[in-house]
Structure formats: C-alpha cells, structure tokens
Write a protein that holds these residues in place. Structure first.
Motif, PDB file in Angstrom:
ATOM      1  N   MET A 197      -9.014   4.666   7.167  1.00 56.54           N
ATOM      2  CA  MET A 197      -9.736   3.427   6.890  1.00 56.54           C
ATOM      3  C   MET A 197      -9.108   2.672   5.714  1.00 56.54           C
ATOM      4  O   MET A 197      -9.046   1.435   5.710  1.00 56.54           O
ATOM      5  N   LEU A 198      -8.606   3.387   4.712  1.00 53.24           N
ATOM      6  CA  LEU A 198      -7.988   2.772   3.538  1.00 53.24           C
ATOM      7  C   LEU A 198      -6.544   2.348   3.796  1.00 53.24           C
ATOM      8  O   LEU A 198      -5.920   1.730   2.924  1.00 53.24           O
ATOM      9  N   GLY A 199      -6.028   2.649   4.970  1.00 53.51           N
ATOM     10  CA  GLY A 199      -4.646   2.277   5.288  1.00 53.51           C
ATOM     11  C   GLY A 199      -3.623   3.102   4.532  1.00 53.51           C
ATOM     12  O   GLY A 199      -2.523   2.622   4.246  1.00 53.51           O
ATOM     13  N   LEU A 200      -3.977   4.357   4.194  1.00 58.85           N
ATOM     14  CA  LEU A 200      -3.085   5.205   3.404  1.00 58.85           C
ATOM     15  C   LEU A 200      -2.227   6.122   4.260  1.00 58.85           C
ATOM     16  O   LEU A 200      -1.436   6.899   3.722  1.00 58.85           O
ATOM     17  N   LEU A 201      -2.383   6.034   5.555  1.00 62.27           N
ATOM     18  CA  LEU A 201      -1.582   6.865   6.447  1.00 62.27           C
ATOM     19  C   LEU A 201      -0.402   6.068   6.976  1.00 62.27           C
ATOM     20  O   LEU A 201      -0.550   4.908   7.366  1.00 62.27           O
ATOM     21  N   PRO A 229       0.837  -1.213   0.000  1.00 62.05           N
ATOM     22  CA  PRO A 229       0.000   0.000   0.000  1.00 62.05           C
ATOM     23  C   PRO A 229       0.870   1.261   0.000  1.00 62.05           C
ATOM     24  O   PRO A 229       1.866   1.341   0.714  1.00 62.05           O
ATOM     25  N   ILE A 230       0.465   2.230  -0.799  1.00 59.32           N
ATOM     26  CA  ILE A 230       1.140   3.526  -0.805  1.00 59.32           C
ATOM     27  C   ILE A 230       0.610   4.327   0.377  1.00 59.32           C
ATOM     28  O   ILE A 230      -0.596   4.518   0.518  1.00 59.32           O
ATOM     29  N   THR A 231       1.487   4.762   1.250  1.00 56.78           N
ATOM     30  CA  THR A 231       1.069   5.518   2.434  1.00 56.78           C
ATOM     31  C   THR A 231       1.583   6.952   2.358  1.00 56.78           C
ATOM     32  O   THR A 231       2.569   7.246   1.675  1.00 56.78           O
ATOM     33  N   TYR A 232       0.887   7.844   3.082  1.00 57.58           N
ATOM     34  CA  TYR A 232       1.208   9.267   3.060  1.00 57.58           C
ATOM     35  C   TYR A 232       1.385   9.773   4.489  1.00 57.58           C
ATOM     36  O   TYR A 232       0.673   9.336   5.415  1.00 57.58           O
ATOM     37  N   ASP A 233       2.329  10.676   4.633  1.00 60.65           N
ATOM     38  CA  ASP A 233       2.583  11.293   5.936  1.00 60.65           C
ATOM     39  C   ASP A 233       1.740  12.559   6.027  1.00 60.65           C
ATOM     40  O   ASP A 233       2.150  13.630   5.581  1.00 60.65           O
ATOM     41  N   MET A 234       0.535  12.426   6.582  1.00 60.79           N
ATOM     42  CA  MET A 234      -0.402  13.553   6.631  1.00 60.79           C
ATOM     43  C   MET A 234      -0.934  13.739   8.046  1.00 60.79           C
ATOM     44  O   MET A 234      -1.054  12.775   8.811  1.00 60.79           O
ATOM     45  N   GLU A 235      -1.258  14.970   8.351  1.00 63.99           N
ATOM     46  CA  GLU A 235      -1.840  15.307   9.643  1.00 63.99           C
ATOM     47  C   GLU A 235      -3.238  15.880   9.425  1.00 63.99           C
ATOM     48  O   GLU A 235      -3.561  16.388   8.349  1.00 63.99           O
ATOM     49  N   ASN A 291      -0.818   4.524  10.260  1.00 62.91           N
ATOM     50  CA  ASN A 291      -1.752   3.407  10.434  1.00 62.91           C
ATOM     51  C   ASN A 291      -1.778   2.528   9.183  1.00 62.91           C
ATOM     52  O   ASN A 291      -2.810   2.378   8.532  1.00 62.91           O
ATOM     53  N   PRO A 292      -0.637   1.936   8.788  1.00 61.74           N
ATOM     54  CA  PRO A 292      -0.628   1.087   7.580  1.00 61.74           C
ATOM     55  C   PRO A 292      -1.365  -0.229   7.834  1.00 61.74           C
ATOM     56  O   PRO A 292      -1.424  -0.716   8.963  1.00 61.74           O
ATOM     57  N   THR A 293      -1.893  -0.813   6.762  1.00 64.18           N
ATOM     58  CA  THR A 293      -2.602  -2.090   6.886  1.00 64.18           C
ATOM     59  C   THR A 293      -1.740  -3.228   6.335  1.00 64.18           C
ATOM     60  O   THR A 293      -1.148  -3.102   5.260  1.00 64.18           O
TER      61      THR A 293
END
Length: 726
Positions: free
Chosen positions: A274-278, A41-47, A281-283
C-alpha cells in the motif's frame, strides 16, 4: 571566446522564443533531476513470509483504507436494531375488540326484530344461527379495517352470537381489560407467543361460562400483536452514523512497518504494498507531484519574465542569470542535504539561504530576489526531508524564507562589499532567532551542545551567504556584462587605468568629465534615474579624446588651437571621431555595455555648428548631415541628461563671470535646442523632468560660478608702523 560572445552567437542562430524555451526546458530538467532523489520512493525487494533485512518505516502518513472499512463494518454491526413502541396500538386493539362485540349485539338485535314480525315455524331460516353468522361476517368485512373473519373461527363467532347479553358484556369487559394491560407493555415479534401464554393464564383465573371461554381466549390472542416494532430506516441511519464516527486508520509517517529480522506476514506485506515500498509495485505519485511542482516553479518565473519591461536581449540575460544562480544554490543545497543523510543532525541550518536573493538583488532587482527566496524555500522543504523520502520539511522552509528575506531587506542600496558583510552579520542574528523559534515552539528538549551547534550553523549560514555573494559577484558581472552598484563603485576609482590615462593625457578633459559628472548625478537623482551610473559614465564618456587631446579646447593650455590651420571637414572628422574612438577604447577594456552606450550616445546626432557654418562660408552647398554626430540618439534618461550636462558645462565654462540669469538663460536655450532638434525622441525623458534637470543644473552652476570678493593687490602696498599705505 568569453561567455557573452558565446551567448551572442547562440542568439544569432535562435530567435527569442526558441532561446528562452530552451532555457526554461533545461532549467526544468535540472530542477527535476536535482530533486528527484529526494522524492523517489525507496523500494525493497521482499517476498511474503520472508525475513526483513532492514527496519522499514513509513515514508509518509497514509490512510489504510482496508482497515478503515473493516472498522466501519464492525462499528455498523455493533449497532443494535432500533425498535419503536407504537403506544396507539393498545387503543386500536381495544377498539377492535369493542367493535366485534358491538357488531355481535347489533346482529342479534336486527334479527330479533325480524323474528318478532313474523310467525315462526320450525322451518323458518330466521330461527337458525346461519343468517346471524352471515350477517355478522358481512358487518365485520365492511366496517373493520382488517379481515378478521379469516383469523377468527366460525365457532368463536357462533359462541358470541349465542351468548346472553350479560355474559357477553362481562366477557367483553374482562377481555378488554386483560388485552389493554398486556398491550401497554413492549411486545416484540419474538415475545408474542410468551405474551399470549400470559394472556391465557390471566383469563383462566376469571370465571367464564364454558360456552364463551374458548371464544374469549381466541379473540384475546388475536388482539394481542407486537407493538415494539423494528425501525429499519432509523437502524440504518444509526449504522451510517456509527460508520462516520470511525476515525480513519492511518499509517503514520515514521511508523515502523517491520523490524529487522522479523517475518513479513500478510498484513505487513499488504502495508508495504500500500505504501509503494515494494519493487514489484512502485507508486508513481511522488514523481507526478514533483513534476507538478516543477511546472509551478518554472511557470512562476515565466509569468514574471513575461511582464518585465526590458529588451529581449536583457530579459534573456536576466533569465540566464537567475537560472544559473538558482542551479548553484540547488547544488549547494543538495550537497548539504547529502550531509544530512549521514546523520549530521540539523546540518540544513548551515545552508546559505541569503546568497541567491542578495546576488539577484544586486545584479537585477529586489522583486526578482523575493521570487527567488520563495522558490528556494520551497525547494529546501523537499531537499531537507529529515531522511524520509517524499516528505517536506516546513520548518526548514520557514528558515530559508525568512533568512532570504533578511538578506534582501538588510542589503543597503550602495551594495559595497563592507555593506554585504554587514548584511551577513544581520542575517546571522536573524538566523539565530529563527533557529530558537523553530526549536522552542516545538518544546524540544536539547542539550547545551546541540543548541551551540544550532547557533554555530545559523551564524555560518549568514556569513557564508555574504562571502559567497562577494566571491561570485565578479564572475556573474563579467560573464553577463551586468553593471551592479559594486561594479560602478569600482569603476569610479581614480586608480582605474582608463581614468589614469585621461588624467595624464587629457587633464582638461578629466576635469571637464568630473564637472559633468557632478551635474549629471544630481539631475538623475532628482528625477529618479540612476545617479551613480550617470557619474561613472561621465568619467569615461570622453575617453576618445585621449587619442588627440590637443584638438579639444579644454586641453589647449598655452598652445595654439590646431583647428585654426585645418579645413572644417578635417576638424569635423577629428571631433566626431572621439565618440567612436571612445567606444572602441571602452570595448577594448571590456567596460559595461551601459557605459559604452552612453559614450556613443552622449552627443546623439547633434550638429557641430561652429565647423558647419565655417564650412558653409567656403561652400554654400555643404550638407548639414555631414556635420552631425553619427548617433544614436540618447536611449535612456541617463544618456539624455549626460548629453545636456556635457553641453551646459562646456558652454558655461566659456562664459566670463556669468550671472544667475545668464546661466538660467543658457541652460534653457541648450535644452530647448535639443528638444527642437528632436534629440530626446528615443528616450522616455518627459518635459517635466527636463524642467527639474534644468533647475538642478542652475543651482549647481550658480554654486560653482558665484561672484567672489575682489581682494586688493598687497604687492603694491607697504606697511608703515603697522598700517598699510600705498
């Protein structure tokens, strides 16, 4: 040290199970590693409440459970309470009022009879209202289902007991009429007070004596009750149905979650989480799914290899070969997949899907090729994911599957290079049809240029599959000592150095080998063995005779037989040596193992009878074992048939104008002698197949040694006036 020697060295260190386990483990790790990037999964560092630096789309379709539950609760709240009107309550209340009036009359009647039977005085309690009231309450309590004495005042009951019969009847009729009319309407709990007011208004229009008016009003108000009642069970059922009818709220694959430059509010942040994009909180679910896929793929190979009826060494070679071809195809697939990431649209169609299946069909068999086709299609659906990680592309899976199947089906049995190229052209045609099928079935709107690209990719896929198959085939054949049809055809060329050596140094042996090849190939094809292997092996089986060609009778043309001057032991050693010399020569030229094995096995452990009996004449104590070939005995059908063909051809050639019966008897005697000598005990040649082989030998030999017309000698005649005379 070449690849085969390196693998052999490893085999000596590790046993079969350990070696194969290592191969499966390495293959599983490589497969996981190659596909990892495509499912990670592609994750993003967002606040929360930050500004999005990229436009983020949903990588997959997921259900928004929180939103779905909220929609269900809203749907349940919108369901109105269900009320059910009890029509029977109107009749029940009328009957209740009727019963009250009847009990009043009965009470008065009973006490009036008692009064007539006694002499009345002013102090007689019967004359008072108290006994009547007490008796009436007793009757009402015993005979009415509900306790009305607590709800109806004593004054009301007293007024009824004191009223005249006519007034009582008139009051009863009027009261019941008004109550029944109102009770036939829907009355809910919140409407009860209003209905009672209506009742009072209606009763006031009627003429009642003042003595019973208040009693009638109280009785009527008591009789009027709610008849449109709340049904909790039915209401709950309708709420549940409303919740079930709510469609799940889904975030669709490719849906924009947040656009570049927009604020990430609470709802957006919740969806990203929820999509695990953070990154916070990766899935792990996609990686678990990939691990399951790897287990299934490797498990498929393991189960199939466990059922292969071959030697452990050969199964290991097959497993290594399949693994290398699989990994090569995955690497090519991965490279093309990376090109897809840089917006080369539908570049996946250029993938040479038929390469791996064709290579495996040529080098092993068709069954392995079909399994490889399925595995490549599954992997392709993961690698070519339309730029969205964690998804699969069913269209490309169909394309790879049918393109690979086309390669397996169109590749002919001969598998020559021209046939592989021809198969590549057929694959290109199938690829074009597949591309149009996949694009048109989705009603895609494409320009002529786009269709041109699709067709170009499809053609390149087929042709590159054929070119790579031809280019990689020699490396796999050399590295694994695999004997493909193409390799056999190359070895059958008269220009091969060893065949040239046999032809120039031992021409009689060469001619003998060609004759044996004709016999062996035909016999093998009759019983379903590898005829081409038998033919090529026959060409080389006597290459050891080139070391001392003149010691073999087929090469003794116009020369004396040197064995006449040698002792039997020496002659025996020279004759037997051609087997070991031939195997050594073949190994020196790195010939395929199958051909070397046949060269070693074509005489088995047969006895050199001529030299044995010659030696026995000189020494009665000579050992038969010393005059036998070292073996081993034939291990395959091809080796056994070549052994028979070698002996039969030499024996028939030594006969002078043999007849069909003589040929048949000779062939039968030779095969029977081999059976008695137990030369075929280590191969799976059956008696029925031996009979077919004998029959085939006889047919071919009869064609070769058929009787010819005896032509006259024209040199002893002279021609006179055009006529021949002696």
């Amino acid at each position: 040290m070449d690849f085969q020697q390196y693998i052999s060295k490893i085999r000596k260190i590790l046993n079969y199970k350990v070696f194969t386990s290592i191969i499966y483990g390495v293959l599983a790790i490589l497969l996981f590693g190659v596909l990892y990037h495509n499912v990670k999964p592609i994750t993003y560092d967002m606040e929360l409440f930050s500004i999005a630096e990229n436009t983020i789309r949903a990588p997959k379709t997921v259900e928004d459970e929180d939103k779905t539950q909220e929609e269900k609760e809203n749907a349940a709240e919108e369901v109105e309470s269900v009320y059910v009107m009890k029509k029977e309550m109107a009749q029940n209340r009328v009957l209740l009022l009727t019963s009250i009036f009847d009990f009043v009359k009965d009470t008065n009647h009973e006490l009036d009879q008692v009064k007539e039977g006694k002499k009345q005085t002013k102090e007689d309690p019967v004359a008072t209202i108290e006994p009547r009231l007490k008796l009436l309450k007793t009757k009402l309590t015993e005979n009415v289902s509900e306790d009305i004495t607590d709800s109806i005042s004593v004054e009301t009951l007293t007024a009824l007991l004191q009223a005249d019969i006519s007034v009582l009847e008139n009051t009863k009729e009027t009261l019941i009429s008004n109550v029944e009319q109102l009770m036939n309407e829907r009355i809910r709990e919140e409407q009860l007070a209003k209905m009672k007011e209506r009742f009072v208004d209606q009763m006031k229009t009627a003429k009642f004596p003042a003595s019973v008016e208040e009693a009638a009003l109280q009785l009527g108000q008591y009789a009027i009750v709610p008849n449109d009642l709340f049904d909790a069970e039915l209401t709950e059922e309708r709420k549940k149905q409303a919740m079930q009818d709510v469609e799940p709220v889904k975030i669709l694959q490719g849906q924009i979650i947040v656009q570049e430059g927009h604020l990430i509010d609470r709802e957006t942040y919740r969806q990203l989480e929820m999509l695990g994009l953070l990154k916070s909180n990766p899935t792990p679910k996609p990686l678990i799914g990939l691990a399951i896929f790897v287990v299934i793929a490797i498990g498929t190979l393991y189960i199939h290899f466990s059922r292969v009826q071959e030697t452990e060494e050969k199964k290991q070679n097959y497993l290594l070969l399949v693994s290398l071809i699989f990994i090569c195809s995955l690497i090519i697939m991965k490279i093309i997949g990376l090109m897809e990431d840089v917006n080369l649209y539908e570049i996946a169609y250029i993938f040479p899907a038929a390469m791996a299946p064709m290579l495996i069909k040529i080098l092993i068999n068709e069954r392995f090729a079909l399994i490889m086709t399925i595995l490549m299609a599954a992997c392709g659906s993961i690698v070519f994911h339309d730029g969205i990680s964690g998804t699969i592309d069913v269209e490309i899976a169909v394309y790879i599957l049918f393109s690979g199947l086309a390669g397996v089906l169109f590749l002919s049995g001969r598998n020559e290079r021209t046939q592989i190229l021809r198969a590549g052209l057929f694959i290109s045609v199938v690829n074009i049809l597949l591309v149009f099928f996949l694009q048109l079935i989705g009603s895609g709107q494409f320009t002529l240029i786009e269709y041109t690209y699709y067709v170009l990719f499809a053609v390149v896929s087929g042709l590159v599959s054929a070119i790579l198959t031809i280019g990689l085939l020699p490396f796999f054949e050399a590295g694994f000592g695999m004997l493909s049809t193409i390799r056999l055809i190359e070895l059958s060329s008269p220009n091969h150095p060893l065949l040239k050596k046999i032809l120039t140094e031992a021409p009689g042996t060469y001619h003998h080998s060609v004759m044996v090849a004709n016999l062996a190939e035909s016999a093998c094809e009759v019983i379903g063995a590898n005829g081409l292997l038998a033919r090529v092996a026959c060409y080389y089986h006597d290459v050891g005779k080139t070391k001392r060609p003149h010691f073999f009778i087929e090469n003794q043309i116009n020369i004396e037989n040197p064995h006449d001057r040698l002792p039997p032991d020496t002659s025996k050693d020279i004759i037997i040596a051609h087997v070991t010399d031939g195997a050594a020569e073949l190994k020196k030229h790195k010939m395929p193992k199958e051909i070397i094995d046949i060269a070693e096995q074509h005489h088995g452990t047969t006895l050199l009878k001529f030299f044995f009996f010659k030696a026995k004449e000189e020494n009665e104590n000579v050992s038969e074992k010393d005059f036998r070939y070292p073996g081993p005995k034939p291990q395959t059908k091809e080796a056994a048939i070549i052994s028979l063909a070698d002996s039969v051809e030499a024996a028939v050639r030594s006969m002078n104008q043999p007849t069909s019966e003589e040929i048949r008897a000779l062939v039968q005697n030779i095969s029977q002698d081999r059976l008695v000598d137990r030369q075929f005990n280590e191969c799976d040649l059956t008696l029925k197949e031996i009979e077919l082989v004998n029959k085939t030998f006889c047919e071919i030999l009869n064609g070769i040694f058929h009787s010819r017309i005896e032509y006259p000698d024209f040199k002893q005649k002279k021609v006179v006036n055009g006529n021949a005379t002696n």
